[in-house]
Scaffold this motif. Structure first.
Motif, PDB file in Angstrom:
ATOM      1  N   ILE A  45       0.841  -1.207   0.000  1.00 62.81           N
ATOM      2  CA  ILE A  45       0.000   0.000   0.000  1.00 62.81           C
ATOM      3  C   ILE A  45       0.877   1.258   0.000  1.00 62.81           C
ATOM      4  N   LEU A  46       1.925   1.258   0.823  1.00 62.48           N
ATOM      5  CA  LEU A  46       2.806   2.419   0.888  1.00 62.48           C
ATOM      6  C   LEU A  46       3.539   2.622  -0.441  1.00 62.48           C
ATOM      7  N   GLY A  47       4.000   1.512  -1.035  1.00 62.93           N
ATOM      8  CA  GLY A  47       4.691   1.612  -2.310  1.00 62.93           C
ATOM      9  C   GLY A  47       3.796   2.131  -3.414  1.00 62.93           C
ATOM     10  N   ALA A  48       2.541   1.637  -3.447  1.00 63.84           N
ATOM     11  CA  ALA A  48       1.606   2.109  -4.469  1.00 63.84           C
ATOM     12  C   ALA A  48       1.315   3.591  -4.304  1.00 63.84           C
ATOM     13  N   THR A  49       1.210   4.050  -3.049  1.00 66.99           N
ATOM     14  CA  THR A  49       0.939   5.460  -2.796  1.00 66.99           C
ATOM     15  C   THR A  49       2.128   6.334  -3.186  1.00 66.99           C
ATOM     16  N   ALA A  50       3.347   5.775  -3.048  1.00 67.78           N
ATOM     17  CA  ALA A  50       4.551   6.561  -3.329  1.00 67.78           C
ATOM     18  C   ALA A  50       4.930   6.567  -4.803  1.00 67.78           C
ATOM     19  N   THR A  51       4.313   5.699  -5.623  1.00 70.66           N
ATOM     20  CA  THR A  51       4.753   5.524  -7.008  1.00 70.66           C
ATOM     21  C   THR A  51       4.681   6.823  -7.814  1.00 70.66           C
ATOM     22  N   ALA A  52       3.576   7.545  -7.694  1.00 71.43           N
ATOM     23  CA  ALA A  52       3.433   8.785  -8.460  1.00 71.43           C
ATOM     24  C   ALA A  52       4.525   9.787  -8.090  1.00 71.43           C
ATOM     25  N   ALA A 109      15.532   5.185  -0.188  1.00 72.47           N
ATOM     26  CA  ALA A 109      15.133   6.487   0.354  1.00 72.47           C
ATOM     27  C   ALA A 109      16.219   7.539   0.161  1.00 72.47           C
ATOM     28  N   LEU A 110      17.483   7.126   0.201  1.00 73.49           N
ATOM     29  CA  LEU A 110      18.597   8.063   0.067  1.00 73.49           C
ATOM     30  C   LEU A 110      19.005   8.308  -1.383  1.00 73.49           C
ATOM     31  N   TRP A 171      -0.611  10.311   4.930  1.00 78.92           N
ATOM     32  CA  TRP A 171       0.091  11.275   5.784  1.00 78.92           C
ATOM     33  C   TRP A 171       1.574  11.336   5.450  1.00 78.92           C
ATOM     34  N   LEU A 172       2.205  10.177   5.273  1.00 80.50           N
ATOM     35  CA  LEU A 172       3.640  10.147   4.984  1.00 80.50           C
ATOM     36  C   LEU A 172       3.957  10.803   3.646  1.00 80.50           C
ATOM     37  N   VAL A 173       3.209  10.432   2.604  1.00 80.70           N
ATOM     38  CA  VAL A 173       3.499  10.955   1.271  1.00 80.70           C
ATOM     39  C   VAL A 173       3.139  12.430   1.164  1.00 80.70           C
ATOM     40  N   ASP A 174       2.014  12.823   1.774  1.00 84.14           N
ATOM     41  CA  ASP A 174       1.628  14.237   1.721  1.00 84.14           C
ATOM     42  C   ASP A 174       2.604  15.128   2.477  1.00 84.14           C
ATOM     43  N   TYR A 178       7.576  10.737  -1.381  1.00 85.50           N
ATOM     44  CA  TYR A 178       7.780   9.294  -1.479  1.00 85.50           C
ATOM     45  C   TYR A 178       8.867   8.818  -0.515  1.00 85.50           C
ATOM     46  N   ARG A 179       9.837   9.692  -0.201  1.00 86.08           N
ATOM     47  CA  ARG A 179      10.910   9.292   0.714  1.00 86.08           C
ATOM     48  C   ARG A 179      10.358   9.000   2.115  1.00 86.08           C
ATOM     49  N   GLY A 180       9.293   9.693   2.501  1.00 79.94           N
ATOM     50  CA  GLY A 180       8.693   9.419   3.802  1.00 79.94           C
ATOM     51  C   GLY A 180       8.197   7.989   3.906  1.00 79.94           C
ATOM     52  N   ALA A 181       7.565   7.487   2.833  1.00 84.35           N
ATOM     53  CA  ALA A 181       7.081   6.102   2.834  1.00 84.35           C
ATOM     54  C   ALA A 181       8.249   5.128   2.900  1.00 84.35           C
ATOM     55  N   LEU A 182       9.323   5.398   2.156  1.00 87.57           N
ATOM     56  CA  LEU A 182      10.474   4.495   2.143  1.00 87.57           C
ATOM     57  C   LEU A 182      11.209   4.495   3.483  1.00 87.57           C
ATOM     58  N   TRP A 183      11.335   5.673   4.094  1.00 85.26           N
ATOM     59  CA  TRP A 183      11.979   5.717   5.410  1.00 85.26           C
ATOM     60  C   TRP A 183      11.155   4.974   6.451  1.00 85.26           C
ATOM     61  N   PHE A 184       9.836   5.100   6.363  1.00 83.70           N
ATOM     62  CA  PHE A 184       9.001   4.346   7.299  1.00 83.70           C
ATOM     63  C   PHE A 184       9.198   2.844   7.115  1.00 83.70           C
ATOM     64  N   LEU A 185       9.238   2.381   5.857  1.00 84.24           N
ATOM     65  CA  LEU A 185       9.440   0.951   5.605  1.00 84.24           C
ATOM     66  C   LEU A 185      10.793   0.491   6.137  1.00 84.24           C
TER      67      LEU A 185
END
Length: 488
Positions: A45-52, A109-110, A171-174, A178-185
């Motif tokens: 779900i996080l990856g799909a949200t971060a794709t755009a 993320a980096l 919340w993370l992506v907004d 996208y880096r917020g989602a990757l750092w969370f993962l």
């Protein structure tokens, strides 16, 4: 026969009536196994949200590889993970997988370039087959009378992921992109490593020899990867395109070759004699089909919710991601509560009947979703019915596997269920996009889907659930975990 583990006095200890009770230690072990298992679903779900955000940040038209890279690496490695868990103990392999997963997400993320993002996602893919070991570890670690409950609880906890992750992803992506989602993962996977290291005991080794069939693993993993890749690209390439047919043909030939490679191998990566047993083959096929619908259709519903409503062009609902998450609370709560309730009482009933009832309800639910999905109330009511069945399916599938394999075969059974679920899920997803594409409008290079396409998408899920039900009707009576000659 089970080989001696690092703690044979524990492994061979006689059971008492206390073994049937939940203790704080067992609850913590279940949490330590469930967290990284369901983190895979949250990562989707996080990856799909971060794709755009990834596509816009690196100005790439190849953003498909952001998710596909992880899937392909995970598929390729699954046969090796199953065998390594039996050879060296599942805990050691799980620690290595979670460490690489955290490292890969951190690198992504980096990353300052798209190709480096893909390298990070490829390394994170080592964590992808975690479910092939975690459910098998339940069989090794928990007392036999609690194996069914623990497996059901761990499977049904995906409802909690579906309930909370859409809000977290938004919340993370907004807030951080996208880096917020990757750092969370990366952080969540590091937590998974710590939980396993601190709470999960080492499991017995279920392979007496130290040999490894590297050729067989590469042929099987490569064949499955080629098929998944072809299915994933088929919609964009075209199903009759020479590239699609070429990858499908190469994958099919590799899978056929694997059968011959394994027959001549002194240390086969998969025990084909186990997979040829009728109860095992039926259970894995039915379980893979049923779970592919339970996990895939919920994600495809997001297409209907988020695509715009343009009369004559697009028949999506035009919701925001936040509105979709709010409405989705209803069916995710149903899925979570149903799975937990069923898991609580699995030990007292015939799992086959509960499983078949869940498949029937899920099929009926998605049939109704196909007819009634025009607004919040319609979609919530019909999806709740589908999720009622899906909750039973995600809780029951791991328990079915427990009932048809021995303790020494549990790693193989859980791993094959994981592989088939991913394979069937890719096929269901490709089929869904095919029926959507057949009822679509192209406007300025973008495909917008019409209502007939959405209806057939849900009806496809219902038909796959019915196919799983047909296979399930022929599953013979299941054995109880207590019948294992050696307990943990």
């Amino acid at each position: 026969m089970t080989s001696a583990s690092s703690s044979p006095s524990v492994d061979l200890a006689p059971h008492t009536t206390e073994d049937a009770r939940w203790t704080p230690r067992l609850v913590l072990i279940l949490v330590a196994l469930a967290w990284p298992t369901q983190l895979l679903a949250a990562g989707g779900i996080l990856g799909a949200t971060a794709t755009a955000g990834v596509a816009q940040a690196f100005h790439t038209t190849q953003v498909l590889w952001f998710g596909l890279t992880l899937t392909l690496v995970s598929t390729l490695l699954t046969p090796f993970v199953i065998k390594l868990g039996d050879l060296y103990g599942k805990r050691r392999v799980m620690l290595a997988m979670t460490a690489l997963g955290a490292l890969g997400e951190m690198l992504a993320a980096l990353a300052g370039s798209f190709w480096l993002v893909l390298v990070g996602r490829a390394i994170a893919g080592f964590y992808g087959p975690f479910g092939a070991l975690s459910f098998a570890a339940v069989r090794d670690v928990f007392p036999p009378r609690l194996v069914k409950q623990a497996s059901g609880f761990m499977g049904s906890s995906v409802g909690l992921v579906g309930l909370l992750t859409p809000f977290l992803a938004g919340w993370l992506v907004d807030t951080w992109g996208y880096r917020g989602a990757l750092w969370f993962l990366a952080a969540a996977t590091a937590v998974a490593f710590a939980l396993i290291a601190l709470l999960v005991p080492e499991t017995p080794r279920h392979a007496l020899d130290s040999g490894f069939d590297w050729l067989g693993g590469l042929v099987l993993g490569g064949g499955l990867t080629a098929v998944v890749y072809a299915v994933g690209q088929g919609q964009s390439w075209g199903w009759s395109d020479v590239r699609t047919l070429g990858w499908l043909g190469a994958g099919t030939l590799a899978l056929i070759a694997f059968l011959f490679v394994e027959r001549s191998s002194a240390h086969p990566v998969l025990n084909l004699r186990v997979l040829r047993r009728r109860p095992v083959a039926l259970t894995l096929t039915a379980g893979g089909l049923g779970q592919s619908v339970a996990f895939t259709m919920a994600g495809l519903t997001i297409l209907l919710a988020l695509f715009p409503a343009i009369p004559g062009v697009s028949d999506g609902l035009g919701w925001t991601a936040h509105h979709n998450a709010v409405v989705g609370i209803s069916w995710n709560v149903v899925m979570l509560s149903t799975g937990m309730l069923v898991s609580r009482y699995l030990r007292h009933f015939d799992v086959r009947r509960i499983w078949c009832a869940g498949l029937a309800v899920m099929a009926a639910g998605y049939t109704l979703v196909g007819f009634y999905h025009g607004n919040e109330l319609q979609l919530a009511l019909t999806s709740c019915l589908a999720s009622l069945g899906a909750g039973v399916v995600v809780a029951g599938a791991p328990v079915l596997v427990v009932g048809v394999v021995s303790r020494d075969e549990q790693g193989l059974g859980s791993g094959m269920l994981n592989m088939l679920m991913n394979l069937f899920g890719a096929i269901v997803t490709a089929g869904a996009y095919a029926v959507l594409g057949a009822h679509s409008t192209i406007l300025k290079g973008t495909a917008f889907y019409l209502d007939a396409g959405y209806s057939w998408m849900f009806w496809l899920g219902a038909m796959v659930a019915l196919a799983a039900l047909v296979f399930s009707l022929f599953i013979p009576p299941l054995r109880e975990p207590e019948e294992d000659p050696v307990g943990v």
